[in-house]
Write an enzyme that holds these catalytic residues in place. Structure first.
Site, PDB file in Angstrom:
ATOM      1  CG  HIS A  67      -3.369  -3.189  14.258  1.00  0.00           C
ATOM      2  ND1 HIS A  67      -2.213  -3.030  14.991  1.00  0.00           N
ATOM      3  CD2 HIS A  67      -2.999  -3.166  12.958  1.00  0.00           C
ATOM      4  CE1 HIS A  67      -1.192  -2.909  14.152  1.00  0.00           C
ATOM      5  NE2 HIS A  67      -1.625  -2.990  12.928  1.00  0.00           N
ATOM      6  CG  HIS A  81      -0.407  -0.099   2.529  1.00  0.00           C
ATOM      7  ND1 HIS A  81       0.423   0.869   3.041  1.00  0.00           N
ATOM      8  CD2 HIS A  81      -0.518  -1.042   3.501  1.00  0.00           C
ATOM      9  CE1 HIS A  81       0.784   0.540   4.267  1.00  0.00           C
ATOM     10  NE2 HIS A  81       0.240  -0.627   4.569  1.00  0.00           N
ATOM     11  CE  LYS A 112      -6.008   3.241  10.987  1.00  0.00           C
ATOM     12  NZ  LYS A 112      -4.691   2.931  10.729  1.00  0.00           N
TER      13      LYS A 112
HETATM   14  N1  MSP Z   1       6.929  -6.163   9.384  1.00  0.00           N
HETATM   15  C1  MSP Z   1       6.961  -5.019  10.211  1.00  0.00           C
HETATM   16  C2  MSP Z   1       8.292  -4.296  10.095  1.00  0.00           C
HETATM   17  C3  MSP Z   1       9.486  -5.123  10.404  1.00  0.00           C
HETATM   18  S1  MSP Z   1      10.965  -4.216  10.160  1.00  0.00           S
HETATM   19  C4  MSP Z   1      12.148  -5.164  10.841  1.00  0.00           C
HETATM   20  C5  MSP Z   1       5.860  -4.053   9.831  1.00  0.00           C
HETATM   21  N2  MSP Z   1       5.357  -4.175   8.587  1.00  0.00           N
HETATM   22  S2  MSP Z   1       4.200  -3.242   7.974  1.00  0.00           S
HETATM   23  O1  MSP Z   1       3.811  -3.890   6.734  1.00  0.00           O
HETATM   24  O2  MSP Z   1       3.180  -3.004   8.906  1.00  0.00           O
HETATM   25  O3  MSP Z   1       4.910  -1.893   7.565  1.00  0.00           O
HETATM   26  C6  MSP Z   1       5.052  -0.826   8.474  1.00  0.00           C
HETATM   27  C7  MSP Z   1       5.749   0.327   7.782  1.00  0.00           C
HETATM   28  O4  MSP Z   1       5.056   0.687   6.582  1.00  0.00           O
HETATM   29  C8  MSP Z   1       5.769   1.618   8.577  1.00  0.00           C
HETATM   30  O5  MSP Z   1       6.759   1.667   9.539  1.00  0.00           O
HETATM   31  C9  MSP Z   1       6.024   2.617   7.474  1.00  0.00           C
HETATM   32  O6  MSP Z   1       7.343   2.506   7.041  1.00  0.00           O
HETATM   33  C10 MSP Z   1       5.088   2.096   6.412  1.00  0.00           C
HETATM   34  N3  MSP Z   1       3.738   2.607   6.608  1.00  0.00           N
HETATM   35  C11 MSP Z   1       2.609   1.878   6.867  1.00  0.00           C
HETATM   36  N4  MSP Z   1       1.530   2.718   6.900  1.00  0.00           N
HETATM   37  C12 MSP Z   1       1.938   3.981   6.683  1.00  0.00           C
HETATM   38  C13 MSP Z   1       1.281   5.211   6.482  1.00  0.00           C
HETATM   39  N5  MSP Z   1      -0.026   5.352   6.573  1.00  0.00           N
HETATM   40  N6  MSP Z   1       2.044   6.285   6.172  1.00  0.00           N
HETATM   41  C14 MSP Z   1       3.404   6.198   6.002  1.00  0.00           C
HETATM   42  N7  MSP Z   1       4.041   5.049   6.159  1.00  0.00           N
HETATM   43  C15 MSP Z   1       3.373   3.953   6.660  1.00  0.00           C
HETATM   44  O7  MSP Z   1       5.518  -3.216  10.632  1.00  0.00           O
END
Ligand code: MSP
Length: 506
Positions: A146, A17, A296
């Site tokens: 969540h 996404h 959101k």
């Molecule tokens: N798998 C773990 C991370 C492990 S790293 C050793 C995880 N994955 S995740 O799919 O949830 O991705 C989280 C990351 O995606 C956030 O930290 C950020 O980098 C990015 N984002 C997810 N949603 C976001 C927004 N709405 N806006 C900006 N970045 C965001 O957590």
């Protein structure tokens, strides 16, 4: 000079996404910037394939787990390729070498008596893949990150890493290294997390509940907690425990969203301390994207911005540009397809694309397809040239994550002045009169030379479009280390074909 930039590795329980696209694109911009300065780069991005969430996603689709992971992995890779993210290493935690190194790390910590086995009762959030304290939950007992995924009451025997023995040391590290966590608001948030004694960290999951993970080397009834395994990717990507990892590791910078500050700011440094390894150089934290109006993004509201849809409609650089330009450092930023389209139109199309096509078409039709030779410069020419040099200078210097919006903003402001300049000088009118024809050449030269500098700078942000523009200007090579420099295009240079840069979209 080396620089190692990492992005989080993303859960594969759904399609990539906009948030995933964002962090990986920012990492790519920083990589291009540092390459422009002459650094040798290592950029890792990829997927986090373990844990309960991914396991259940495969079950829901009724797919064998390996097939599911392969499918999602290909999907993420494809999206990052389309986004022009030039990763050097694509992480898959299901890789054997990674799993072996993780087990080695765990065994070494276990051998130091820093891991204990005990029974634990707690509230578990599958979204975060972690146990939550009462104080972490909302009033109605849900995880604030969540809210739609019910938390679960879990009672289990597990292995735990002792955290408290390292808390003071970590606080001291943060105090001694002001750059360790940036920006400062997140550094303060982390200090807050470390203000109270730390509970032991649960680092295992019984196989009865989760099978998708790295088996514990000292108890085969358990797999490793997904975060422990995932964080270790930052080391295993660069071949740790092989000694060759060290020069990269010294320069390691993690880009993360604010949602995962705790695992990166608390768990990871303590895991490293427990394993007797040095800490990464820096944690660069960003805020989140939310829908227009600050809501959101969610499927039910229908305000989710799909990176693929935006690329199909407006092209990859519309998306890269918006993300680079509009992220605010200290609070969440708004995004929607309409906002991206507006910025595309107002900035990329009006200020850059039209400018290039107008000036280059004019030069091609009136000056024999060549960049004209400039004559004497006026005060207005000089002023514009200085504006452009100043506005682009930031791309010839080291850029931190939080600097990206201001540096791109500076460039577009200069591009606006460039447009005003050419409108006011009106070389097309000057050309019509014998007396002022020479002057029209100088104006076109100055405008195109300035535009070249702008496009060279923008190679770090919108590489595909900047590359096309530079091809029109017949710039084949950009020097490294790069600095904005006037008059690098000699008058008389043959211009290339004019390719539409940012076509108008309905
Ligand atoms: N798998 C773990 C991370 C492990 S790293 C050793 C995880 N994955 S995740 O799919 O949830 O991705 C989280 C990351 O995606 C956030 O930290 C950020 O980098 C990015 N984002 C997810 N949603 C976001 C927004 N709405 N806006 C900006 N970045 C965001 O957590």
């Amino acid at each position: 000079m080396k620089s190692y930039i990492t992005t989080p590795i993303y859960y594969v329980n759904g399609s990539p996404h906009i948030g995933h696209a964002f962090t990986s694109i920012m990492a790519d911009i920083l990589k291009r910037n540092r390459q422009a300065l002459g650094y040798e780069l290592m950029l890792s991005t990829g997927v986090d394939e373990h844990g309960q969430k991914n396991q259940e996603a495969a079950q829901e689709l009724g797919m064998p787990i390996e097939d599911y992971l392969d499918m999602r992995c290909a999907e993420f890779r494809d999206v990052f390729d389309k986004l022009d993210v030039t990763y050097d290493y694509f992480v898959r935690t299901s890789r054997d070498g990674h799993k072996e190194a993780v087990a080695g790390m765990e065994q070494s910590i276990f051998d130091k008596d820093l891991i204990v086995k005990k029974n634990y009762t707690g509230t578990y959030c599958k979204g975060c893949e972690e146990f939550k304290k009462e104080s972490d939950l909302t009033e109605d007992g849900q995880c604030p990150l969540h809210p739609t995924m019910q938390v679960e009451q879990t009672e289990e025997t597990n292995y735990f890493l002792k955290m408290e023995p390292f808390r003071e040391r970590l606080l001291k590290h943060i105090a001694d290294n002001p750059d360790f966590v940036q920006p400062v608001a997140f550094r303060n948030e982390l200090k807050q997390m470390l203000a109270e004694p730390l509970e032991d960290l649960c680092i295992s999951r019984p196989k009865a509940r989760v099978t998708l993970g790295v088996e514990l080397p000292f108890d085969t009834e358990f797999v490793t907690y997904v975060w422990f395994d995932a964080l270790a990717n930052y080391l295993t990507n660069i071949d740790w425990p092989d000694e060759s990892y060290a020069p990269w590791w010294e320069e390691c910078e993690h880009l993360i969203g604010k949602d995962i500050l705790k695992p990166h700011g608390v768990y990871w440094p303590i895991m490293l301390m427990a394993a007797g390894l040095p800490l990464p150089k820096k944690l660069s934290v960003h805020s989140h994207w939310v829908g227009a109006g600050g809501v959101k993004m969610s499927k039910s509201i229908g305000n989710v911005v799909d990176p693929i849809e935006v690329m199909d409609k407006l092209g990859v650089d519309a998306l890269r540009w918006y993300l680079a330009r509009h992220m605010r450092a200290d609070s969440d930023s708004q995004i929607s397809v309409e906002l991206i389209a507006q910025t595309y139109e107002a900035e990329l199309n009006n200020k850059l694309g039209n400018m290039l096509s107008r000036a280059a078409k004019f030069a091609r039709s009136k000056f024999d397809g060549k960049l004209p030779v400039k004559g004497e410069l006026t005060a207005e020419d000089e002023a514009l040239r200085q504006t452009v040099l100043k506005a682009t200078a930031g791309m010839g210097e080291w850029i931190d994550l939080a600097d990206i919006p201001a540096r791109t903003q500076a460039i577009i402001t200069a591009a606006a002045e460039l447009n005003e300049y050419i409108d006011k000088q009106a070389p097309w009118s000057l050309f019509k009169n014998e007396d002022t024809r020479e002057r029209s050449k100088t104006v076109v030269y100055v405008a195109l030379d300035c535009l070249r500098i702008v496009m060279e700078a923008l190679q770090q942000v919108i590489p595909a479009s900047a590359g096309k523009a530079l091809a029109t200007l017949n710039v084949t090579e950009v020097a490294r280390p790069w600095k904005p420099e006037l008059d690098r295009l000699p008058g008389g240079t043959e211009l290339g074909d004019i390719q539409p840069l940012f076509p108008r979209v309905q």
